[in-house]
Scaffold this active site. Structure first.
Site, PDB file in Angstrom:
ATOM      1  CE  LYS A  22      -1.627   1.636   4.024  1.00 31.93           C
ATOM      2  NZ  LYS A  22      -1.281   3.059   4.256  1.00 31.93           N
ATOM      3  CG  ASN A  23       2.386   2.553   3.525  1.00 31.56           C
ATOM      4  OD1 ASN A  23       1.203   2.828   3.283  1.00 31.56           O
ATOM      5  ND2 ASN A  23       2.828   2.312   4.742  1.00 31.56           N
ATOM      6  CB  CYS A 116      -4.146   5.938  10.708  1.00 31.42           C
ATOM      7  SG  CYS A 116      -4.566   4.413   9.881  1.00 31.42           S
ATOM      8  NE  ARG A 121      -0.186  10.267  10.113  1.00 26.13           N
ATOM      9  CZ  ARG A 121      -0.447   9.173   9.375  1.00 26.13           C
ATOM     10  NH1 ARG A 121      -1.653   8.654   9.371  1.00 26.13           N
ATOM     11  NH2 ARG A 121       0.495   8.640   8.601  1.00 26.13           N
ATOM     12  N   PRO A 122       1.137  16.578  11.055  1.00 26.45           N
ATOM     13  CG  PRO A 122       2.999  17.632  11.956  1.00 26.45           C
ATOM     14  CD  PRO A 122       2.055  16.488  12.187  1.00 26.45           C
ATOM     15  CG  ASP A 305       3.327   1.395   9.463  1.00 23.68           C
ATOM     16  OD1 ASP A 305       3.519   1.589   8.253  1.00 23.68           O
ATOM     17  OD2 ASP A 305       3.020   2.309  10.248  1.00 23.68           O
ATOM     18  CB  ILE A 327       7.308   6.888  14.397  1.00 18.84           C
ATOM     19  CG1 ILE A 327       8.584   6.079  14.256  1.00 18.84           C
ATOM     20  CG2 ILE A 327       6.904   7.562  13.084  1.00 18.84           C
ATOM     21  CD1 ILE A 327       9.801   6.884  13.805  1.00 18.84           C
ATOM     22  NE  ARG A 397      -6.994   4.323   5.201  1.00 22.05           N
ATOM     23  CZ  ARG A 397      -5.994   4.803   5.932  1.00 22.05           C
ATOM     24  NH1 ARG A 397      -6.074   4.783   7.248  1.00 22.05           N
ATOM     25  NH2 ARG A 397      -4.933   5.309   5.363  1.00 22.05           N
TER      26      ARG A 397
HETATM   27  C1  EPZ Z   1       4.147   6.896   6.163  1.00 21.13           C
HETATM   28  O1  EPZ Z   1       3.340   7.888   6.760  1.00 21.13           O
HETATM   29  C2  EPZ Z   1       3.278   5.651   6.096  1.00 21.13           C
HETATM   30  N1  EPZ Z   1       2.100   5.927   5.286  1.00 21.13           N
HETATM   31  C3  EPZ Z   1       2.858   5.254   7.505  1.00 21.13           C
HETATM   32  O2  EPZ Z   1       2.113   4.042   7.402  1.00 21.13           O
HETATM   33  C4  EPZ Z   1       4.100   4.990   8.336  1.00 21.13           C
HETATM   34  O3  EPZ Z   1       3.720   4.699   9.655  1.00 21.13           O
HETATM   35  C5  EPZ Z   1       4.997   6.241   8.321  1.00 21.13           C
HETATM   36  O4  EPZ Z   1       5.306   6.602   6.958  1.00 21.13           O
HETATM   37  C6  EPZ Z   1       6.304   6.015   9.051  1.00 21.13           C
HETATM   38  O5  EPZ Z   1       6.975   4.932   8.476  1.00 21.13           O
HETATM   39  C7  EPZ Z   1       2.196   5.904   3.951  1.00 21.13           C
HETATM   40  O6  EPZ Z   1       3.264   5.693   3.393  1.00 21.13           O
HETATM   41  C8  EPZ Z   1       0.930   6.129   3.186  1.00 21.13           C
HETATM   42  P1  EPZ Z   1       6.114  10.342   8.194  1.00 21.13           P
HETATM   43  P2  EPZ Z   1       3.832   9.422   6.772  1.00 21.13           P
HETATM   44  O7  EPZ Z   1       5.946  11.572   7.397  1.00 21.13           O
HETATM   45  O8  EPZ Z   1       4.520   9.742   5.496  1.00 21.13           O
HETATM   46  C9  EPZ Z   1       6.015  13.660  11.565  1.00 21.13           C
HETATM   47  C10 EPZ Z   1       0.255   2.633   7.663  1.00 21.13           C
HETATM   48  O9  EPZ Z   1      -0.247   2.091   8.650  1.00 21.13           O
HETATM   49  N2  EPZ Z   1       5.844  14.607  10.454  1.00 21.13           N
HETATM   50  O10 EPZ Z   1       7.375   9.538   8.051  1.00 21.13           O
HETATM   51  O11 EPZ Z   1       2.695  10.264   7.186  1.00 21.13           O
HETATM   52  C11 EPZ Z   1       4.763  12.813  11.762  1.00 21.13           C
HETATM   53  O12 EPZ Z   1       3.828  13.510  12.542  1.00 21.13           O
HETATM   54  C12 EPZ Z   1       0.715   4.067   7.758  1.00 21.13           C
HETATM   55  O13 EPZ Z   1       0.461   2.062   6.556  1.00 21.13           O
HETATM   56  C13 EPZ Z   1       5.906  15.974  10.728  1.00 21.13           C
HETATM   57  O14 EPZ Z   1       6.085  16.386  11.861  1.00 21.13           O
HETATM   58  O15 EPZ Z   1       4.894   9.359   7.943  1.00 21.13           O
HETATM   59  C14 EPZ Z   1       5.294  11.582  12.439  1.00 21.13           C
HETATM   60  O16 EPZ Z   1       5.445  11.849  13.817  1.00 21.13           O
HETATM   61  C15 EPZ Z   1       0.465   4.656   9.130  1.00 21.13           C
HETATM   62  N3  EPZ Z   1       5.728  16.848   9.703  1.00 21.13           N
HETATM   63  C16 EPZ Z   1       6.688  11.422  11.810  1.00 21.13           C
HETATM   64  O17 EPZ Z   1       7.010  12.683  11.235  1.00 21.13           O
HETATM   65  C17 EPZ Z   1       5.513  16.420   8.418  1.00 21.13           C
HETATM   66  O18 EPZ Z   1       5.391  17.283   7.521  1.00 21.13           O
HETATM   67  C18 EPZ Z   1       6.738  10.343  10.725  1.00 21.13           C
HETATM   68  O19 EPZ Z   1       5.849  10.716   9.733  1.00 21.13           O
HETATM   69  C19 EPZ Z   1       5.454  15.030   8.163  1.00 21.13           C
HETATM   70  C20 EPZ Z   1       5.634  14.141   9.196  1.00 21.13           C
END
Ligand code: EPZ
Length: 416
Positions: A22-23, A116, A121-122, A305, A327, A397
């Site tokens: 998915k990701n 989710c 999730r900024p 995850d 995370i 999802r």
């Molecule tokens: C991706 O989410 C995945 N989703 C998530 O999988 C996964 O948990 C995550 O990466 C971490 O590996 C998809 O790929 C669709 P991040 P993403 O940006 O991109 C903070 C699942 O279950 N952050 O790496 O949203 C954020 O709040 C899902 O398949 C900021 O602060 O993750 C978090 O604490 C859940 N500002 C951390 O970084 C931003 O602009 C990691 O987020 C972006 C992120």
């Protein structure tokens, strides 16, 4: 709304083949916007989030068809830069379309993404990355409007190796004049898959999998055919299910190195693990031992995850397991459901202490998010008696018909 009815206590035997990631497929679908041609994507899972992404592609002008597990996208007539709120709310990945639409049309208008609820999730890292490339943002009645008359390659330094921000920057940079380096980039396998897809289109991208991804922008892009990598988190989920329920299971069609942190922990808990080139065999010998410290980290660390399904397994181990969720600040929402099934878990900030119990008992629970819902399913499969799991749209999802895969392994689980 549908419900999963689970009668637990049955061991699992047999083989489960894991669907496409998915990701990985979601950012790749966004990347199909960049070429004004046709993209054929194989091993595409039938998931709610994929259908949501298809709606966004159609909304901006793509023609999309989905046969079996192959998606065909014709991006010749991409002409609409406005993604409506109701499509943005469907999932977190909708934000990934920002970089791609901006790269193709020079402007994009969208709303805050859904997905989710794992705490805040900024998207500040996404926005600052695109601003570095020359994009201008303004808010207008809740909508985010972004324009970039002329984007130029630059060095982008991410304060955190955000997966989504890395992907958005790669997508936009592909359309920029000059060189872009993304420093402190995410290193997840899905980033490498996106790089390989972009290269298959004709883009010049390298370094994915390391902390610096480099894109030489404005290369001519062409039609492409591509196969998506398998879903490593689904693979981890099935391994945890087999370890929890007992029996002997082969998880096939995977890239074992993508979940080596998970298999190392399962081995240390006392599971019998055999790793082949594209499959992993797992069996449980007696009661498993608790896991000392599971710390979720950016790849190649332990994946956040996989924390919920591993926690479901830990509920039945001998001793106390400790999870540190580094995370997301709200990724213990599945704990309530596990406790209703008889687990003994204490949360202290970002730490979860799981005191192993002898038995779990069936109960009525609701899935809270995608991976938390999957954790509840596997815990219910190991519980004595019947469980009813509601809000399973969260699970759909990211897992293609989870009840069919688990039933094929011997679980008594039905969708009503
Ligand atoms: C991706 O989410 C995945 N989703 C998530 O999988 C996964 O948990 C995550 O990466 C971490 O590996 C998809 O790929 C669709 P991040 P993403 O940006 O991109 C903070 C699942 O279950 N952050 O790496 O949203 C954020 O709040 C899902 O398949 C900021 O602060 O993750 C978090 O604490 C859940 N500002 C951390 O970084 C931003 O602009 C990691 O987020 C972006 C992120």
């Amino acid at each position: 709304m549908s419900t999963l009815i689970v009668n637990g206590g049955r061991e699992l035997f047999g083989e489960v083949s894991v669907h496409g990631s998915k990701n990985s497929v979601l950012p790749i679908l966004a990347a199909t916007i960049l070429n004004a041609g046709t993209s054929v994507i194989h091993n595409c899972p039938k998931l709610r989030d994929v259908y949501a992404a298809i709606e966004i592609l159609r909304c901006i002008g793509c023609e999309v068809s989905f046969e079996e597990n192959t998606l065909t996208i014709d991006s010749k007539n991409v002409n609409n830069c406005e993604i409506p709120d109701e499509l943005m709310r469907e999932m977190r990945s909708s934000v990934i379309f920002m970089g791609a639409v901006l790269g193709r049309l020079g402007r994009v208008s969208l709303f805050a993404p859904g997905g989710c609820e794992l705490g805040a999730r900024p998207i500040d890292l996404h926005i600052s990355a695109l601003k570095t490339l020359g994009a201008h943002f303004r808010e207008e009645g809740g909508a985010i409007r972004c324009e970039a008359r002329r984007m130029r390659g630059r060095d982008i330094v991410l304060s955190f190796p955000s997966v989504g921000a890395t992907e958005n920057a790669m997508l936009a940079a592909t359309a920029c004049e000059g060189r872009t380096r993304i420093i402190n980039a995410a290193r997840e396998p899905e980033i490498e898959d996106l790089q390989n897809f972009l290269k298959a289109q004709g883009a010049e991208v390298y370094g994915a999998g390391s902390s610096t991804v480099t894109i030489e922008g404005k290369r001519p892009l062409s039609s492409v055919e591509y196969t998506v990598i398998p879903d490593r988190i689904c693979a981890a989920t099935y391994l945890c299910a087999a370890a929890l329920c007992g029996g002997r299971v082969r998880v096939s069609g995977i890239i074992p190195e993508h979940i080596s942190t998970v298999t190392t922990i399962l081995d240390g808990m006392g599971c019998d693990i055999r790793i082949d080139e594209k499959s992993i065999d797992i069996a449980r010998r007696g009661r498993l031992s608790a896991i000392r410290n599971v710390r979720t980290m950016p790849y190649p660390g332990f994946p956040t995850d996989a924390q919920p399904p591993l926690m479901a397994l830990a509920t039945r181990c001998a001793g106390t397991s400790t999870f540190v969720e580094n995370i997301f600040d709200g990724r213990f929402r599945h704990v309530g459901g596990l406790i209703r099934l008889g687990a003994d878990i204490k949360i202290e900030g970002k730490i979860a202490l799981v005191y192993g119990v002898e038995r779990l008992y069936g109960s009525n629970i609701d899935a809270t998010d995608l991976r938390g819902g999957a954790a509840m399913v596997i815990a219910a499969m190991a519980a004595e008696g019947e469980s009813r799991i509601g809000e399973i749209h969260h699970i759909d999802r990211g897992y293609e018909k989870i009840e069919e895969s688990m039933s094929a392994l011997g679980a008594d689980i039905k969708r009503r």
